[in-house]
Write a protein that holds these residues in place. Structure first.
Motif, PDB file in Angstrom:
ATOM      1  N   LEU A   1     -17.568 -15.150 -45.051  1.00  0.00           N
ATOM      2  CA  LEU A   1     -17.841 -15.820 -46.301  1.00  0.00           C
ATOM      3  C   LEU A   1     -17.791 -14.957 -47.658  1.00  0.00           C
ATOM      4  O   LEU A   1     -17.274 -15.528 -48.674  1.00  0.00           O
ATOM      5  CB  LEU A   1     -19.408 -16.663 -46.453  1.00  0.00           C
ATOM      6  N   HIS A   2     -18.138 -13.816 -47.499  1.00  0.00           N
ATOM      7  CA  HIS A   2     -18.024 -12.859 -48.580  1.00  0.00           C
ATOM      8  C   HIS A   2     -16.465 -12.613 -48.819  1.00  0.00           C
ATOM      9  O   HIS A   2     -16.147 -12.479 -50.012  1.00  0.00           O
ATOM     10  CB  HIS A   2     -18.597 -11.532 -48.334  1.00  0.00           C
TER      11      HIS A   2
ATOM     12  N   ASP B   1     -14.158 -14.649 -48.297  1.00  0.00           N
ATOM     13  CA  ASP B   1     -13.709 -15.956 -48.933  1.00  0.00           C
ATOM     14  C   ASP B   1     -14.114 -16.058 -50.501  1.00  0.00           C
ATOM     15  O   ASP B   1     -13.291 -16.181 -51.320  1.00  0.00           O
ATOM     16  CB  ASP B   1     -14.104 -17.208 -48.101  1.00  0.00           C
ATOM     17  N   PHE B   2     -14.983 -15.704 -50.783  1.00  0.00           N
ATOM     18  CA  PHE B   2     -15.675 -15.770 -52.086  1.00  0.00           C
ATOM     19  C   PHE B   2     -14.960 -14.645 -52.994  1.00  0.00           C
ATOM     20  O   PHE B   2     -14.417 -15.067 -54.231  1.00  0.00           O
ATOM     21  CB  PHE B   2     -17.254 -15.291 -51.989  1.00  0.00           C
TER      22      PHE B   2
ATOM     23  N   GLN C   1     -11.451 -16.098 -53.618  1.00  0.00           N
ATOM     24  CA  GLN C   1     -11.563 -17.350 -54.808  1.00  0.00           C
ATOM     25  C   GLN C   1     -11.850 -16.627 -55.999  1.00  0.00           C
ATOM     26  O   GLN C   1     -11.273 -17.178 -56.964  1.00  0.00           O
ATOM     27  CB  GLN C   1     -12.620 -18.106 -54.322  1.00  0.00           C
ATOM     28  N   SER C   2     -12.597 -15.676 -56.036  1.00  0.00           N
ATOM     29  CA  SER C   2     -12.906 -15.018 -57.568  1.00  0.00           C
ATOM     30  C   SER C   2     -11.642 -14.391 -57.994  1.00  0.00           C
ATOM     31  O   SER C   2     -11.375 -14.469 -59.162  1.00  0.00           O
ATOM     32  CB  SER C   2     -13.916 -13.903 -57.086  1.00  0.00           C
TER      33      SER C   2
END
Length: 86
Positions: free
Chosen positions: A56-57, A59-60, A63-64
């Motif tokens: 998840l980190h 992925d974030f 996205q950022s």
């Protein structure tokens, strides 16, 4: 009761006590085995959760970075169209 009978009686009681202790020790051993198995399962599940959180980190972060690129493109478009001061 003669001495031999008394000795057999005491020996019988000692054997019963030893057997009872073995029963309890076996129960304790079984419970410890279950606790160890449960702890190992929890360890595997925790490792899985850590892996998922790490994903998840990532992925974030992706996205950022994508949002940053879109923002830069939007800034260039706004400047080209004179929508904001240069």
């Amino acid at each position: 009761m003669d001495t031999e009978a008394r000795r057999r009686h005491i020996s019988s009681m000692t054997d019963e006590l030893d057997n009872l202790m073995l029963v309890y020790l076996r129960r304790i051993d079984e419970k410890i085995d279950r606790v160890i198995e449960t702890q190992q399962d929890h360890g595997r599940r925790l490792t899985s959760l850590e892996t998922q959180v790490a994903g998840l980190h990532a992925d974030f972060a992706g996205q950022s970075a994508r949002i940053d690129r879109i923002e830069a493109r939007l800034d260039r478009i706004e400047k080209r169209l004179n929508l904001i001061a240069a």
